[in-house]
Design an enzyme around this catalytic site. Sequence first.
Site, PDB file in Angstrom:
ATOM      1  N   PRO B 164       0.789  -1.248   0.000  1.00  0.00           N
ATOM      2  CA  PRO B 164       0.000   0.000   0.000  1.00  0.00           C
ATOM      3  C   PRO B 164       0.815   1.289   0.000  1.00  0.00           C
ATOM      4  O   PRO B 164       0.793   2.050   0.976  1.00  0.00           O
ATOM      5  CB  PRO B 164      -0.824  -0.134   1.277  1.00  0.00           C
ATOM      6  CG  PRO B 164       0.051  -0.932   2.192  1.00  0.00           C
ATOM      7  CD  PRO B 164       0.821  -1.890   1.324  1.00  0.00           C
ATOM      8  N   CYS B 165       1.473   1.588  -1.096  1.00  0.00           N
ATOM      9  CA  CYS B 165       2.183   2.860  -1.178  1.00  0.00           C
ATOM     10  C   CYS B 165       1.216   4.044  -1.221  1.00  0.00           C
ATOM     11  O   CYS B 165       1.603   5.181  -0.973  1.00  0.00           O
ATOM     12  CB  CYS B 165       3.122   2.888  -2.379  1.00  0.00           C
ATOM     13  SG  CYS B 165       2.325   2.569  -3.951  1.00  0.00           S
TER      14      CYS B 165
END
Lengths: 159, 199
Positions: B164-165
């Site tokens: 989850p950047c």
Amino acid sequence: MDEPFERVVREHGATVLRVCRAVLGPADADDAWSETFLSALRAWPDLDRGANVQAWLVTIAHRKAIDVVRAAQRRAIPVADLPDLAVAPAGRDLDLWSALARLPHKQRHAVALHHLGGLSYDEVAGVLGGTPAAARRAGADGVATLRRTYGTTIDGGDR
Amino acid sequence: MTTLDAPVTPDDLARLHADLAARALGVGLVDVAYRTLDGPLGPLLLAATPVGLVRVAFAVQDHDAVLTDLATRISPRVLAAPARLDDVARQLDEYFTGRRRTFDVPIDLRLVGGFRRVVVEHLAEIGYARTASYAAMAEAAGSPRAVRAVGTACALNPVPVVVPCHRVVRSDGTPGQYAGGAAAKLALLDLETRVGAAA
């Protein structure tokens, strides 16, 4: 080659299928098609960048189709009549594949490789043996017969 | 040249392709399997090696170019072979519809090395519906001053959404850049806020 192999399947899948069907008839062509692309996938990273991919695939397909023929012959119990090719899936191509099946061996293979596979007659001679001139003659004779027996969807002159 | 009118149907080729993909997976000849998945952010390209998920790409990243890149950097034995991606596709579908908060699929991080890899490995620590600043991530990665490098690492994360950047935002709270475009980042943050609040 460092191009994604998927593009090769998409670009040449139809041509390879035509060649396999021309040599084997539609019913047995699928297996040769799969064997061709499995074999090509295995060798793909090592193929030279400048290689003619279609000619390479058509040559593999022809060899795989011959393998299928030979395997069938080994299994076959001799019968008086040739198998009826009309067991193939229905469709407008049925007549072409049947007409191809009735050609003499060398003509059928020359037509498969040159007219459907796009090999030059030099390359056809390399696959079938004999001279390019003999391959050209076989192809031309084959197409002349198909034009009589199969008819309208063959057009154009020969090169 | 004489032409033979010998059409083969798209159905024939689709059936043969599916059979080829299954057989090639079975004998271990697919170094990179891929498929696309339609979702609220447009079509996503999903690619996996035998080790795990190696690439997720948005349409704006040009799927064709991504496949060319994978062929060059990993192996040209790249094939549309959806079976290897069934799990991740199902989990992404659940995530996009608010029924999943964490992903449980093997990840192959071979495309990232060095500091970027350290950052990507820390991204998973940011929980669902939470955010962290680029500065906080730099600290977590052990290089508090490498804030810009964290930005680069997030932008180049090879497996966005799943890793989850999108949860890394600017210190002032604005979303900042995203590989899938700023709107996609905002949409993911909104989704998680909504689902998180409803729970």
